[in-house]
Enzyme design. Structure first.
Site, mmCIF file in Angstrom:
data_model
loop_
_atom_site.group_PDB
_atom_site.id
_atom_site.type_symbol
_atom_site.label_atom_id
_atom_site.label_comp_id
_atom_site.label_asym_id
_atom_site.label_seq_id
_atom_site.Cartn_x
_atom_site.Cartn_y
_atom_site.Cartn_z
ATOM 1 N N HIS A 47 0.945 -1.214 0.029
ATOM 2 C CA HIS A 47 0.037 -0.109 -0.126
ATOM 3 C C HIS A 47 0.790 1.206 0.095
ATOM 4 C CE1 HIS A 47 -3.899 1.911 0.522
ATOM 5 N NE2 HIS A 47 -3.260 2.777 1.600
ATOM 6 N N HIS A 65 -10.435 3.022 -0.953
ATOM 7 C CA HIS A 65 -10.508 2.590 0.488
ATOM 8 C C HIS A 65 -11.414 1.240 0.381
ATOM 9 C CE1 HIS A 65 -10.032 4.521 4.749
ATOM 10 N NE2 HIS A 65 -8.826 4.614 4.124
ATOM 11 N N ASN A 102 -3.298 5.936 -7.557
ATOM 12 C CA ASN A 102 -3.049 4.865 -6.529
ATOM 13 C C ASN A 102 -3.285 3.395 -6.975
ATOM 14 O OD1 ASN A 102 -5.545 3.397 -4.366
ATOM 15 N ND2 ASN A 102 -3.684 4.300 -3.607
#
Length: 719
Positions: free
Chosen positions: A47, A93, A526
């Site tokens: 991550h 998320h 991301n």
């Protein structure tokens, strides 16, 4: 308090492979303390370190004359003229939202907003891209309800308009939903704030809310697959407070005007650890922290807990010491914590003190820029067999199968829970394509969209990656916006499986080709990997968020069709039904190849639409559901019927790319067709808007009946 012993089980629980832990031992030339193990774990997990994806991310085009700041900062920054810039990013998320839907989604919104205002920008728009399992799955209703409520609860209270997004359902997301949050803000182009620390002996200041135990280990949890221990991971989900975040926004923007900020970084994944390490590493400095000074809302917190807590609404700043009193006064005024918790140091060290003990003493540069990097083995996705069957179905029945599905039904149940009008600059609300907001006190507008078709990406990762960018380009062009740049949110399964890594590599190649050809560089993004439960991965879902500029109201295409308008189709139709929405929804089949994306045609057709905005009443791009669904949606938005001249299923429901449907008057249609002939753009009249029925050749249904289904099917399925 004595720290736990470092055993093989403890090392494994922190996500290390044996080789990675051996590298930690080599770097330190000793065994790490428990706090040091946690710090390495946080910085080296997927991550935070992007260790499986860095090699491929470097291949993406990230530069252009409009780009002020590309990937590597909290968000991307793009010039919009007149000394102004738009700052934006998209982030996932996913894991937290599956475990705790409301707080997982809410803190996803909070985190992406902080990424934007950390750069000195005031947030002006939010979007989201949501993927859930089958509506019939026992968890889906709770996840949809919680996620939508969490997004609305945080965004509405913070005061940012949510102006667009997408919601999809597929069995591949049964065990792992996706929550991708996007935010954009406005800043002065010469007043952007960055995260690289500078100057030795400068105060490191903690700002915002107090630190608690919520979210400890969140980044590590986000870098692993799910299994039957999922419920035990609930404490790793953060808890958000949008009212505190709103005060933090105002305090930070006020602080930035004083000249006190040398560098600033929000505390997101891995909290205090990641923010301090990134600031130090980018500035080539070390950082010394004294945790006794960290504001805490729980008693007896350990160094490990404080360093890895992901408590929300917190920032870390390197401060100009001459302006300390002025800076503190601002945070006192906004009733937020302001604490000097450390300093920058010349040595390459990350030094953590707590209770008169050294809890960590690590080479800082080894934590971030020299984290592991893998060239994972990958297998190219096998070429799909083309779909060549003729589909037998009545055209209106085909339309009913789409608009009666929660995937293509009207999503007002979702967006009506979001405040899309706060700040009073929203021009176009959700449900009509790209969202649009005014740039306050100017004639300019910004358009935003989010796009991906995961079943295309699974069938053909490269074409699917290209298509996601191309659809974003079309959505912006359809409202008259010149596409500027993109952000990506790359959601995939386990990268240690060569076939999954092959999907990732293929998608990156397609995205890279498309953003280069369409002048839409990737400026932020991301990567979310390990989206799997019990070994079953999601559909590859590389979401593309894109931003476009409407320089003046004359360029806006923002109307709805008028009674009697012609329906004009731009682009070529070959009737591509492989991986189509009709095949999936009406026949329950996912077969064939993704449609081919001709990037030169995409650019030519998009430029043509924008250049002829003055002739166009309303426009939409053609994507899922082809001409039939696009025509129905335009008609329903205008409250009138539509007649298309063909009943051919492939012509109606084929998903060929680089196409737009346009509504305009007779004279405008003639002018448009003449301009298209001159520009070499394929164009055809395919029908008319008006009346009370939806007619595809000889097949006909009342708009009122179809519209009731379209407006109720989503809530009936999951509401």
């Amino acid at each position: 308090m004595s720290e736990p012993e470092i055993t093989e089980d403890v090392v494994a629980a922190h996500g290390f492979t044996p080789d990675e832990f051996a590298e930690v031992l080599r770097i330190l030339n000793r065994e790490p303390t428990f706090t040091e193990l946690g710090i390495f774990s946080a910085m080296w997990n997927e991550h935070c370190s992007y260790k499986s994806s860095k090699k491929w991310l470097r291949t993406l085009p990230t530069e252009g004359p409009q780009v002020i700041c590309g990937p590597g900062e909290n968000a991307g920054v793009v010039d919009i003229g007149d000394g102004q810039a738009v700052v934006f990013k998209m982030e996932s998320h996913n894991h937290p939202s599956y475990i705790e839907p409301y707080q997982g989604a809410a803190t996803g919104v909070g985190g992406i907003l902080r990424d934007v205002f950390t750069m000195g920008a005031r947030p002006i728009a939010a979007m989201n891209s949501l993927s859930f399992g089958e509506p019939s799955h026992p968890k889906t209703r709770r996840l949809v309800s919680g996620v939508v409520e969490g997004i609305g609860g945080y965004g509405n209270a913070f005061g940012v308009p949510t102006i667009g997004g997408e919601v999809r359902f597929h069995r591949a997301y049964n065990g792992n939903c996706l929550v991708n949050a996007f935010a954009a803000g406005l800043a002065d182009a010469d007043k952007i704030f960055y995260s690289a620390a500078s100057g030795v002996g400068m105060p490191v200041v903690y700002l915002g809310a107090k630190t608690g135990r919520d979210g400890v280990g969140g980044a590590t949890m986000a870098s692993a697959e799910f299994d039957d221990t999922i419920e035990e991971k609930r404490p790793t989900v953060q808890v958000g407070d949008p009212f505190t975040e709103k005060r933090l926004l105002e305090a930070c923007l006020e602080l930035m005007k004083t000249g006190a900020v040398i560098s600033i970084q929000d505390m997101g994944a891995a909290g205090l650890t990641c923010s301090a390490v990134e600031m130090g590493d980018k500035g080539g400095l070390g950082v010394k922290l004294n945790l006794d000074r960290v504001p805490q809302r729980e008693e007896a917190m350990t160094a490990y807990e404080m360093m890895l807590s992901e408590s929300q609404e917190r920032m870390l700043m390197v401060l100009n010491p001459e302006l300390e009193d002025e800076a503190k006064a601002i945070f006192d005024k906004w009733d937020l914590d302001f604490a000097i918790v450390g300093e920058t140091i010349a040595e390459d060290r990350f030094l953590i003190l707590h209770g008169n003990e050294t809890k960590a003493d690590l080479p800082l540069s080894k934590l971030s820029s020299t984290a592991p990097e893998y060239d994972r083995p990958w297998i190219e996705t096998p070429a799909a067999t083309p779909f060549t069957e003729t589909l037998e179905i009545d055209p209106i029945d085909g339309l009913i199968s789409l608009i009666g599905s929660p995937n293509y039904a009207r999503k007002h149940w979702v967006w009506e829970q979001y405040d899309s009008q706060v700040m009073a600059d929203t021009v176009r609300t959700p449900g009509l394509g790209a969202g649009i907001v005014r740039v306050h006190d100017t004639g300019k507008m910004l358009a935003f969209t989010s796009d991906v078709t995961p079943r295309y990406v699974k069938a053909n990762p490269k074409e699917g990656g290209k298509q996601a960018v191309a659809e974003a380009y079309r959505n912006l062009s359809a409202v008259g916006a010149r596409p500027l740049a993109t952000t990506d949110n790359l959601n995939f399964g386990n990268p240690q499986k060569p076939e999954i890594m092959g999907q990732f590599v293929g998608a990156i190649k397609g995205i890279g080709e498309a953003v280069a050809a369409l002048d839409m560089p990737i400026v932020s993004g991301n990567v979310s990997l390990y989206n799997e439960t019990d070994g079953t991965g999601i559909l590859p879902t590389p979401t593309i968020g894109a931003v476009g500029l409407i320089a003046s109201e004359d360029e806006l295409i923002g109307g709805t069709a008028n009674d009697g308008d012609w329906a004009i189709l731009i682009g070529e139709t070959h009737g591509h039904l492989g991986q189509s929405a009709l095949l999936a929804e009406a026949f329950g089949r996912e077969e064939g190849d993704a449609p081919e994306v001709d990037l030169a045609a995409e650019k030519r057709h998009g430029e043509f639409v924008r250049a002829n905005a003055a002739l166009i009443t309303a426009a939409t791009d053609l994507s899922d559901g082809g001409l039939a669904l696009a025509a129905f949606e335009m008609a329903a938005a205008a409250g009138m019927g539509v007649t298309l001249d063909t009943s051919d299923i492939a012509q109606l429901f084929g998903e060929d790319q680089a196409r737009y449907l346009i509504a305009c008057g007779f004279d405008q249609a003639e002018a448009l067709m003449a301009a298209a002939a001159q520009a070499g753009v394929p164009v055809a009249q395919v029908g008319r808007f008006g009346g009370k029925t939806v007619s595809f050749g000889d097949s006909e249904g009342f708009l009122s009946d179809l519209d009731i289904l379209y407006r109720t099917a989503f809530e009936a399925a999951v509401g």
